[in-house]
Design a protein around this motif. Structure first.
Motif, short mmCIF file in Angstrom:
data_model
loop_
_atom_site.label_atom_id
_atom_site.label_comp_id
_atom_site.label_asym_id
_atom_site.label_seq_id
_atom_site.Cartn_x
_atom_site.Cartn_y
_atom_site.Cartn_z
N THR A 1 -5.37 8.42 2.01
CA THR A 1 -6.22 7.36 2.57
C THR A 1 -6.97 6.73 1.40
OG1 THR A 1 -7.89 9.05 3.02
CG2 THR A 1 -6.52 8.36 4.86
N GLY A 2 -6.20 6.14 0.51
CA GLY A 2 -6.75 5.60 -0.73
C GLY A 2 -6.44 6.55 -1.87
N ASP A 3 -6.88 7.82 -1.74
CA ASP A 3 -6.57 8.84 -2.74
C ASP A 3 -5.50 9.77 -2.19
OD1 ASP A 3 -8.51 7.86 -4.47
OD2 ASP A 3 -10.09 9.04 -3.52
N LEU A 4 -4.57 10.17 -3.07
CA LEU A 4 -3.49 11.06 -2.68
C LEU A 4 -3.99 12.49 -2.64
CD1 LEU A 4 -0.46 11.38 -2.02
CD2 LEU A 4 -0.08 11.72 -4.48
N PRO B 1 -10.79 -6.73 6.44
CA PRO B 1 -10.89 -8.20 6.44
C PRO B 1 -9.53 -8.88 6.28
CG PRO B 1 -12.63 -7.26 5.09
CD PRO B 1 -11.72 -6.12 5.47
N GLU B 2 -8.57 -8.18 5.66
CA GLU B 2 -7.23 -8.75 5.50
C GLU B 2 -6.40 -8.62 6.77
OE1 GLU B 2 -8.53 -6.48 3.42
OE2 GLU B 2 -9.15 -7.92 1.86
N GLY B 3 -6.91 -7.92 7.78
CA GLY B 3 -6.22 -7.88 9.06
C GLY B 3 -5.27 -6.73 9.25
N TYR B 4 -5.43 -5.64 8.50
CA TYR B 4 -4.59 -4.47 8.76
C TYR B 4 -5.48 -3.24 8.89
CZ TYR B 4 -5.12 -3.24 3.75
OH TYR B 4 -5.62 -2.90 2.52
N GLY B 5 -4.90 -2.20 9.48
CA GLY B 5 -5.64 -0.97 9.67
C GLY B 5 -5.52 -0.08 8.45
N GLU B 6 -6.63 0.23 7.84
CA GLU B 6 -6.61 1.10 6.66
C GLU B 6 -6.62 2.54 7.15
OE1 GLU B 6 -8.58 0.90 2.24
OE2 GLU B 6 -9.80 0.39 3.96
N ILE C 1 0.84 -1.20 0.00
CA ILE C 1 0.00 0.00 0.00
C ILE C 1 0.88 1.25 0.00
CG2 ILE C 1 -1.87 1.19 1.17
CD1 ILE C 1 -2.65 -1.55 0.13
N GLN C 2 1.94 1.22 0.81
CA GLN C 2 2.84 2.37 0.87
C GLN C 2 3.55 2.57 -0.48
OE1 GLN C 2 6.42 4.06 3.75
NE2 GLN C 2 5.88 1.93 3.85
N ALA C 3 3.93 1.48 -1.13
CA ALA C 3 4.59 1.59 -2.43
C ALA C 3 3.66 2.25 -3.45
CB ALA C 3 5.03 0.21 -2.91
N MET C 4 2.37 1.94 -3.36
CA MET C 4 1.42 2.57 -4.27
C MET C 4 1.33 4.07 -4.01
SD MET C 4 -1.66 -0.24 -4.22
CE MET C 4 -1.37 -1.96 -4.67
N VAL C 5 1.41 4.47 -2.75
CA VAL C 5 1.38 5.90 -2.43
C VAL C 5 2.62 6.58 -3.00
CG1 VAL C 5 1.44 7.57 -0.54
CG2 VAL C 5 -0.02 5.55 -0.36
#
Length: 1430
Positions: free
Chosen positions: A1045-1048, A1014-1019, A742-746
């Motif tokens: 938070t999803g969108d930059l 559901p994957e077990g991490y905090g979004e 997720i961080q890499a996508m940011v």
């Protein structure tokens, strides 16, 4: 409680259950074990009734078993029959107090003589303090409003057995306690104070723990009572023996006594204090060459003492002997008799049981030789006298009431050594001091423990008041909600623990984290023949020689200098001192068996595999956040949790070695002691652990790999590796942070936002680094690439500065690639920045740091220039004010439950000072005072602090929301969980599905709802920081410029690089016309190139992107025509130009009207005036910003107006040169081309040349305006932008030629003195404009855009002003001077009635008509003496 009294239900066995008189409706079964081992029920006991059907048969079976009380047992039976003596005072809240009013009798249950040491006097101090509280004096004037404290005093007769038995029997109602008015039911007692000794306190605590009744000790110092698991309800106002052990160590170190012997006793005091002393001694390099144990509790036999003392001779060099015994009197008296003790130089340091006070004086009777040789010192608790108590005792005198009080009578007779009323065999003398209280007795001295009894009462009263106020508000009395609350005693205890007040020592009194007092010890030496109010045997007294106070520091009298010798430099020490290793864990267990295990790198690792320095940064902050969160949950201020949800914590230190996790977690799971922990036991029961919390990715992988197969939940607050996404391997793993993919996508979104497509990656060669790199590389599509990752470089985990420099060299070779994405460990960030600095490559790279960098100031310390302009990613976090205040409570007396060595290491490191006597010795020069405080500046809150708090609350909410346990109100959560078949799965599911608002009262509008995906991490998202210099303070800081938070959400215009002035965005792109090699996943390579294309492209954010260079500029302004009139320079220049134009116009009109025009060059003067006016007006054309019309006006008018002025000056200088050789000015003729109009047309021809030049330029290139990017603005410029200013200068070459010719002609005519040296003034005027021309031409051609127009405008203003001063203004001055002289001549003429035509001015200014030819100069203005020509 009323509801519980009335309830009934079917229990799990199918039987009905209810309370009868608040006891269960259950009976006890009496079973007889037969000879064959078979159990046979012979009776029952229910509701106080014994039912044995075959009583006689059973009695017959046991008739021959002897069990009859004879001898001393008869006295015991009598004294324990329930006829207990007591003192009772009725009240609303009752405190029971236990005192050793008598000495122990012949048996543990019997009482002996009155006890004058730590006995009766302390009971009276208790009564005084209770009266003080109830009479609302001092600090209690507004406390316990409408509430009276009641008391019940028992005499435990210095017997631990009697103390425990008495309390147990009283609460079992085995004997009644009644007065004539009251029956004192044990249910009324909410708190106990006492007893005096550790052994007795332990016996009583064993009973009270089962009853849940708090206990405050005033004399028990045993370390055993510090065990919060076994004694959760015990606190004390005296310091514990662990502090006394540290005091002993401090004395030994002070005087370098590092070779000593130890004598102790097998008692609660002696055993635990000895163990603590032996733990500290090797850590402080003190060799205990010999240690001996003698006897049990109380006094020892003289033979045993002598035998032990003779053994000291086996270690003749260890001449200092530490004595840790309940009563060392016998030992010291025997030592006093032995010659070798004195001869060989043995000295003794005793603990507080020898002590100060009356008993201390009496104990000196048999130690005169030790005193004479100064071989004895002792410790005693820190104390201070209460004069009010002495006054209280003074008023207690024998009277009818007191005489009936058996305890008072016994003590009074003892202290005055007489009998009241009638003689007795023990006291044959009758007392006659009826008027004196017993504080006047010769034997009286205030007991040092008086302070601690009073502090116990005051602390209890203040704590009870806090509970009443908290539960009832300002209710007058005790409200029903508290009176009937089953948790009342627990609430009293918790509030008592938090009280603080100034006691008689004039120091704050409070309870430390372990429930002990913050008080310390004094050191005394018995001396002879000193000044003392009360001296002991043979005139000896106790001299105060030092103290060991509440900050754990030794302060000794400078005059005390013992001559003892006991160090390892004399003789040999056989001790081996092991290297210090920090505590392996800390624990703060749950009172309700709900524990969370916290696993973190509290210490760094050393190369040899041992633990190194403590981490005072992220890991320690998160440990404190763990403790803070548990405190918040247990406080349950908003009542959202069940009452039984009380969490505890165990913290494991991995020392940055994941392999230790396996060892320690296995020990926890198996209930075995930890490795390398001496005398260790089970830390907590494995069944009480509900979840684990773990920091960082490496630890999380190791822990989850162990726990997931066991279905045990683990939660991480900082593990981001994608390896943990595998739910097959890590099924029971959760984390509050998003994974690295997720961080890499940011980061990819950031690259796209800034148009950075040619990038390098540096990563740590571990799971975290490799997985983050692979995720980012996977976003590079070879078919349609948006990013080109040219270089990916690994940093070894043990990489050093040399390796970092090699990495920087490789990065520096990448032309066009400035952006470097880092997925490295924190220490690698510092190495890379250091290498960049030492390579002289500051500002070469734009760093994008992952969450391991975030906003950590420690990483970039001293390398700010190298990091300037960096963008860093921080997993979303918020600053917690509550946590900051929690850490500020962290002080020397309040280590927050941390192991002492962890605490001292942190304390010394943070405050940069040394703690004397600490096991961790630092090299700081200053000594810690113990008063140091944690300040706001010291608490640079780590980003994961909030995540640690969220993890604890998520676990707490999960436990609180387990359906099966919410439905069962009769048992606690821990008990409920133990009944669930799928306990572990239930815990995991509940924690996974829980959600909560994060610290709403602390964060307020920054609070947010947290839950796991559901994957077990905090979004939870990310914060994006820009590291840059603050323009105001000049300091570097992290500025938040975006989030995701999803969108930059990021505006590139908010980004600042290392430069103050350049607001353009840095470029990191593959160069135009080149092909760049890019790296993809699985080491694939692909090519990437860009071709040259058109103009600037405007993005959504208002950025202008050059498609060729990729240079991005954020446009902040588009100047309009009149904007410069808002600038200070524009206002000043415009004002001066307007004044100049107006003044010149006025002069022009005035001279035109007044000046006598006769011919010659006068017309050129008017032409010069006109040119000056136009120059002033043209200034405005260069103040306004460029436009199409303005550009045309500038290009034509600049040369035009200059040509008017300089042409007039040039022609006038030619005329000066022409007339310089004429001796008589009347001989100068102005005819043909030399007449006035000829001169004017000559000047106009010169102007026409310039007009032709300017017109040709306008024809060849039409004027226009374009906007260019300058200083983050779209700056208006005349076309062509790249040649306009140079063209403007070149269009004035003819003017420059005129200037040159004017100077040459002026030099030739320089000697012409006619017309008031007019030639020199004209030449000077031209020369003065030359420097201005040089400056404005250079600035206009080479200066910044914003200065070029200003240079032309100021040049015009300056040149016009110079010409004004040297031309029209000078003529105006001379005209004024002439008119004054004419008036003077006329006055003289009038007086003489005769006109003088021979005067200097008369003929020249005779304007009457004369018959003259055209060639004559008579009457021509050119012969005017004041000025031949304008």
């Amino acid at each position: 409680m009323a509801n519980m009294d009335a309830m009934s239900f079917m229990d799990v066995a199918g039987s009905g259950f209810n309370f009868i008189n608040r006891e269960a409706n259950r009976k006890l079964t009496i079973t007889q074990i037969q000879t064959d081992g078979v159990e046979k029920q012979v009776g029952t006991f229910e509701f106080g009734e014994l039912d044995i059907p075959l009583r006689e048969t059973l009695m017959e079976n046991y008739r021959n078993v002897p069990s009859t009380c004879v001898g001393e047992c008869s006295q015991c039976k009598k004294d324990s029959s329930g006829e207990e003596e007591f003192i009772y005072v009725a009240g609303d809240v009752h405190i029971a107090a236990l005192f050793d009013i008598h000495k122990m009798g012949g048996t543990p249950y019997t009482c002996g003589d009155i006890n004058s040491v730590h006995g009766f006097q302390l009971m009276e101090a208790f009564n005084w303090s209770m009266n003080y509280v109830n009479s609302k004096q001092g600090i209690f004037h507004d406390k316990l409003m409408g509430v009276k404290l009641g008391s019940l005093i028992f005499d435990v007769c210095s017997s631990p057995v009697r103390a425990g038995n008495l309390v147990a029997n009283y609460h079992a109602r085995n004997f009644p306690i009644r007065t004539t008015d009251y029956r004192i039911d044990p249910s009324l007692i909410d708190l106990y104070i006492g007893p005096m000794t550790s052994e007795a306190s332990i016996r009583v605590a064993d009973v009270l723990n089962e009853l849940g009744i708090p206990q405050i000790g005033y004399g028990a110092s045993s370390v055993e009572l510090m065990d919060r698991d076994n004694y959760p309800y015990f606190i004390r106002t005296v310091p514990a023996d662990d502090k006394q052990a540290r005091a002993l160590i401090a004395v030994l170190k002070k005087y370098q006594f590092n070779n000593i012997q130890l004598i102790s006793q097998n008692s609660s005091d002696g055993e635990y204090a000895r163990d603590e002393f032996l733990r500290l001694a090797p850590l402080n390099k003190i060799c205990v060459s010999g240690q001996y144990v003698v006897g049990q509790d109380g006094n020892i036999k003289a033979d045993d003492a002598r035998l032990t003392l003779h053994r000291l001779q086996q270690k003749p060099d260890a001449r200092v002997v530490v004595v840790i015994m309940n009563d060392p009197t016998t030992l010291l008296q025997e030592a006093n008799k032995l010659d070798f003790i004195i001869k060989d130089g043995f000295a003794f340091i005793a603990t507080d049981k020898l002590g100060f006070g009356m008993a201390g004086y009496e104990n000196l009777a048999g130690v005169d030789r030790l005193i004479g040789e100064r071989r004895l010192i002792t410790l005693e608790v820190e104390s201070a006298d209460y004069p009010e108590v002495d006054a209280f005792f003074e008023n207690i005198k024998p009277n009818k009431t007191n005489v009936q009080d058996k305890w008072f009578r016994e003590f009074y007779e003892h202290i005055y050594n007489c009998s009241i009323n009638i003689p007795t065999p023990k006291f044959p003398r009758v007392c006659n001091q009826y008027t004196l209280g017993y504080s006047r007795a010769e034997k009286y001295i205030q007991d040092p423990y008086t302070l601690y009894v009073i502090n116990a009462v005051f602390a209890a009263a203040l704590g009870i008041d806090k509970t009443i106020v908290r539960m009832c508000g300002r209710f007058n009395g005790i409200c029903p909600i508290l009176l009937d609350n089953g948790e009342k005693r627990n609430m009293f205890l918790e509030d008592i623990k938090t009280v603080s007040f100034i006691d008689r020592t004039n120091q704050p009194f409070y309870f430390t984290e372990d429930g002990s007092s913050d008080r310390g010890f004094h050191l005394y030496e018995p001396q002879k023949a000193g000044m003392s109010l009360h001296s002991g045997a043979d005139g000896y007294y106790w001299e105060d020689i030092g103290s060991y106070n509440d900050s754990h520091y030794l302060k000794m009298d400078v005059e005390y200098k013992p001559t003892w010798v006991a160090n390892c430099s004399v003789g040999q020490c056989l001790c081996e001192f092991p290297g210090y290793q920090p505590s392996r864990y800390m624990k703060k267990p749950s009172p309700n068996d709900l524990n969370i295990v916290f696993v973190s790198d509290i210490h760094n690792a050393q190369q040899d595999g041992t633990c190194g320095s403590i981490d005072t940064g992220s890991n320690m902050q998160n440990l404190l956040a763990f403790l803070y969160a548990i405190e918040l949950v247990n406080a349950n201020k908003d009542l959202k949790f069940q009452a039984s949800l009380k969490l505890g914590g165990v913290a494991l230190d991995t020392c940055s070695q994941p392999n230790r996790i396996g060892e320690d977690v296995y020990s926890l799971l198996s209930g075995e002691p930890f490795c390398s922990v001496k005398d260790g036991g089970q830390v907590v029961s494995p069944s009480t652990v509900v979840a684990y919390m773990v920091s960082n990715s490496a630890n999380s992988i190791a822990l989850s790999s162990m726990l997931s197969p066991l279905q045990i939940t683990s939660v991480s607050m900082s593990a981001t590796t994608v390896e943990l996404n595998d739910k097959l391997q890590h099924q029971y793993f959760l984390r509050t942070v998003p994974p690295d993919n997720i961080q890499a996508m940011v980061i990819a979104q950031i690259l796209k936002k800034f148009s950075w497509d040619y990038v390098s990656i540096v990563y740590s060669d571990n799971t975290y680094g490799r997985s983050a790199r692979d995720t980012l590389l996977s976003l590079a599509d070879p078919e349609n690439p948006e990013y080109c990752f040219h270089k990916t470089i690994a940093m070894p985990l043990n990489g050093d500065l040399t390796k970092a420099k090699s990495v920087i060299d490789q990065l520096n070779q990448q032309i066009g690639s400035r952006v470097v994405v880092t997925f490295v460990n924190p220490e690698h960030v510092t190495l890379l920045l250091q290498a960049t600095t030492e390579k002289g490559l500051n500002h070469r790279f734009i760093w994008i740091g992952s969450d391991t960098w975030a906003n950590n100031y420690h990483l970039i310390n001293r390398y700010e220039e190298a990091a300037a302009g960096a963008l860093t990613i921080q997993i979303r976090s918020e600053y917690s004010e509550g946590f900051k205040n929690f850490v500020k409570r962290f002080n020397y007396s309040n280590p927050m439950g941390l192991p002492r060595d962890w605490f001292e290491d942190i304390y010394q490191t943070v405050h940069q000072c040394r703690i004397l006597g600490s096991a961790i010795q630092k090299a700081y020069t200053s000594i810690c005072t113990g008063t140091e405080k944690f300040t706001d500046e010291m608490i640079n809150q780590d980003a994961y602090v909030l995540h640690t708090i969220m993890a604890v609350f998520q676990i707490a909410n999960g436990l609180n929301q387990i359906d099966q346990c919410r439905q069962s109100t009769s048992i606690g959560i821990a008990s409920c969980l133990s009944t669930l078949k799928n306990r572990k799965q239930t815990i995991y599911d509940s924690v996974l599905n829980a959600q909560h608002d994060v610290l709403p009262s602390d964060l307020k509008d920054r609070s947010f709802n947290f839950k796991f995906t559901p994957e077990g991490y905090g979004e939870i998202g990310y914060n994006i920081y820009n590291f840059r210099r603050n323009l105001t303070s000049g300091q570097y800081e992290y500025i938040k410029i975006g989030s995701s938070t999803g969108d930059l959400r990021l505006d590139p215009r908010d980004y600042k690089s290392y430069s103050f002035t350049d607001q353009s965005l840095p470029v990191s792109r593959c160069q135009v016309g080149t092909t760049c090699t890019c790296e993809g996943t699985n080491n694939e390579k692909f090519s990437f190139s860009r071709e040259e294309s058109g103009e600037y492209v405007v993005s959504k954010e208002g950025q202008y992107a050059d498609p060729n260079t990729g240079r991005l500029v954020t446009i902040v302004d588009t100047p309009q025509s009149a904007d410069r009139f808002k600038n200070i320079w524009g206002v000043i220049v415009a004002t001066l130009a307007a004044i100049g134009a107006f003044a010149t116009l006025c002069m022009f009109i005035y001279l035109l009207v007044v000046y006598p025009v006769r011919g010659g060059t006068t017309i050129l003067g008017y032409m010069l005036c006109f040119g000056i006016i136009l120059m002033y007006i043209l200034v405005f054309a260069f103040i306004v910003h460029a436009s199409e019309k303005i550009c045309g006006l500038r290009r034509f008018s600049l040369g035009f107006v200059y040509s008017i002025a300089y042409s007039a000056l040039f022609v006038k200088l030619i005329d000066c040169w022409r007339t310089k050789d004429k001796e008589d000015i009347y001989l100068v003729k102005y005819n043909k081309i030399g007449n006035p109009w000829g001169l004017f047309f000559s000047a106009c021809l010169l102007v026409l040349v310039q007009v032709m030049i300017n017109a040709e330029w306008l024809i060849l290139e039409a004027p226009n305006m374009e906007r260019v990017i300058y200083n983050n603005m779209l700056w208006p410029r005349c076309t062509p932008d790249d040649f306009y200013d140079e063209g403007l200068i070149m269009s004035n070459i003819f003017i420059m030629f005129l200037i040159f010719l004017s100077i040459i002609v002026g030099l030739f005519a320089f000697g012409n003195e006619k017309n008031h040296w007019d030639c020199r003034w004209l030449t000077g005027c031209v020369v003065l404009t030359v420097p201005c021309w040089m400056v404005w031409c250079l600035v206009a051609a080479l200066g910044e855009y914003k200065t070029r127009d200003a240079a032309v405008a100021i040049g015009l203003l300056y040149n016009a002003t110079v010409m004004l001063m040297c031309g029209p203004f000078r003529k105006l001055y001379l005209l004024h001077k002439y008119q004054a002289l004419v008036e003077e001549e006329e006055r003289k003429s009038a007086r003489g009635s005769q006109r003088d035509y021979n005067s200097m001015y008369g003929a020249q200014y005779d304007n009457a008509p004369h018959m003259l030819d055209n060639g004559s100069t008579l009457g021509h203005d050119d012969v005017f003496a004041y000025d031949a020509k304008m």
